[in-house]
Design an enzyme around this catalytic site. Structure first.
Site, mmCIF file in Angstrom:
data_model
loop_
_atom_site.group_PDB
_atom_site.id
_atom_site.type_symbol
_atom_site.label_atom_id
_atom_site.label_comp_id
_atom_site.label_asym_id
_atom_site.label_seq_id
_atom_site.Cartn_x
_atom_site.Cartn_y
_atom_site.Cartn_z
ATOM 1 N N ALA A 241 0.885 -1.095 0.081
ATOM 2 C CA ALA A 241 -0.072 0.127 -0.219
ATOM 3 C C ALA A 241 1.164 1.104 -0.394
ATOM 4 O O ALA A 241 2.393 0.533 0.004
ATOM 5 C CB ALA A 241 -0.845 -0.299 0.721
ATOM 6 N N HIS A 242 0.508 2.033 -0.380
ATOM 7 C CA HIS A 242 0.859 3.311 -0.402
ATOM 8 C C HIS A 242 1.732 4.163 1.212
ATOM 9 O O HIS A 242 1.659 4.220 1.884
ATOM 10 C CB HIS A 242 -0.059 4.901 -0.447
ATOM 11 C CG HIS A 242 -1.601 4.861 1.086
ATOM 12 N ND1 HIS A 242 -1.239 5.174 2.199
ATOM 13 C CD2 HIS A 242 -2.164 4.253 0.512
ATOM 14 C CE1 HIS A 242 -2.166 5.587 2.572
ATOM 15 N NE2 HIS A 242 -2.666 4.500 2.419
#
Length: 346
Positions: A241-242
């Site tokens: 994820a980010h």
């Protein structure tokens, strides 16, 4: 592609016992070898195959002592498994090296540049202001957005999508259909119950010698960078994820997911189907067993964890042993209750 045993021994810094002029044209498991094949023996439980294998040559450890006659030529090295890996890497590199030039149709945008001996497959797309190093292989239907950088000797396999401003180091391999730099999962809840999209303005940085399997996804950062450090190995179907950071030489197996803003340390081993929550830190050399769920930071280095929620491996194994005994314990409890009821009645 063919090698002599002598050439292979030089490549692996090994010594030969037997005919060093035999030609090798393929590799095989020691139990499946045929003439012209090379195999390796690294695990003693497979030793019995070396006395019957039809492989022309076998790579063995320096401390290997045959117990009976062997027809194959032997190449003695420090570590047979590592040496065989090096051989396969060289073979793969030479095969990949046969790809060169530009197939049509393909596209490259304004102000983008490619290094010497690059390969661009048919229907590949390179956006504007990209910098592609030397000996890079970009296979058909790969898509690179604007401002992408790819280091020397990297390989982008078919169907890979690399979003704008992604930075990829040297000797990186990205396998088919992986997506690098798509938007992170960022949505702000609103008073009316809806969600407002948070713009994802950062990028992804992948350092040197990283391998990323097929159908993996690595999201861009909301701000700053999602970072995959040098030597990390990411399996198929992994979600990063980010704003995540994956440490140097960390390995993540298939179907695992790392939530946003989590930092994974160096030399970690994360088995398949592990889920890791966001905004935590995992110390160096942590090992997490398959299907575990990690919900808090791990600060002590070198721990082995398992279970959901993840906990110390030995503690988890003791708990599982007790769980297996629950039916037996239930029967014993019922028996005690029956005896107590009988005693009370009397």
């Amino acid at each position: 592609m063919k090698f002599t045993v002598s050439e292979i021994a030089q490549m692996l810094n090994g010594s030969v016992v037997g005919n060093d002029q035999i030609t090798i044209n393929s590799a095989a498991k020691i139990e499946e070898g045929l003439p012209g094949c090379i195999s390796f023996l690294a695990n003693s439980k497979y030793e019995h195959y070396i006395y019957s294998t039809q492989s022309s040559a076998v790579i063995v450890n320096k401390d290997f002592t045959p117990k009976k006659d062997i027809s194959a030529t032997l190449i003695y090295v420090e570590n047979a498994y590592t040496a065989f890996t090096i051989l396969l890497e060289e073979y793969q590199k030479r095969l990949a090296g046969s790809k060169s030039g530009v197939e049509q149709p393909s596209f490259i945008g304004d102000n983008s540049q490619t290094g010497e001996n690059c390969y661009r497959g048919a229907f590949s797309y390179i956006g504007k202001n990209c910098v592609i190093g030397k000996e890079v292989k970009i296979y058909p239907q790969a898509w690179l957005g604007d401002g992408v950088e790819v280091g020397d000797y990297s390989v982008i396999h078919p169907g890979v999508k690399i979003y704008d401003n992604t930075v990829i180091g040297k000797n990186v391999t990205i396998f088919a259909n992986t997506v690098i730099g798509g938007d992170g999962f960022g949505f702000a809840p609103q008073a009316d119950g809806s969600y407002k999209t948070i713009p994802q303005l950062g990028n992804v940085i992948i350092e040197d010698n990283v391998s990323i399997g097929s159908n993996a996804t690595i999201d861009c950062a909301t701000m700053g960078s999602t970072i995959i450090r040098q030597g990390a190995k990411i399996d198929n179907l992994v979600q990063i994820a980010h704003n995540v950071e994956i440490g140097k030489n960390t390995v993540i197996a298939a179907q695992s997911g790392v939530s946003g803003s989590t930092t994974i340390g160096e030399q970690c081993v994360i088995a398949g189907q592990v889920g890791i929550v966001g905004h935590i830190t995992v110390a160096n050399n942590t090992k997490i067993g398959a299907q575990s769920g990690l919900g808090k930071s791990i600060k002590k280095e070198g721990l082995s964890l398992s279970g959901s929620p993840a906990r110390d491996l030995n503690e988890h194994l003791r708990s599982m042993a007790l769980v297996r005994r629950l039916p037996e314990m239930e029967e014993r409890l019922k028996d005690l209750e029956r005896k107590q009821e009988t005693s009370d009645f009397q």
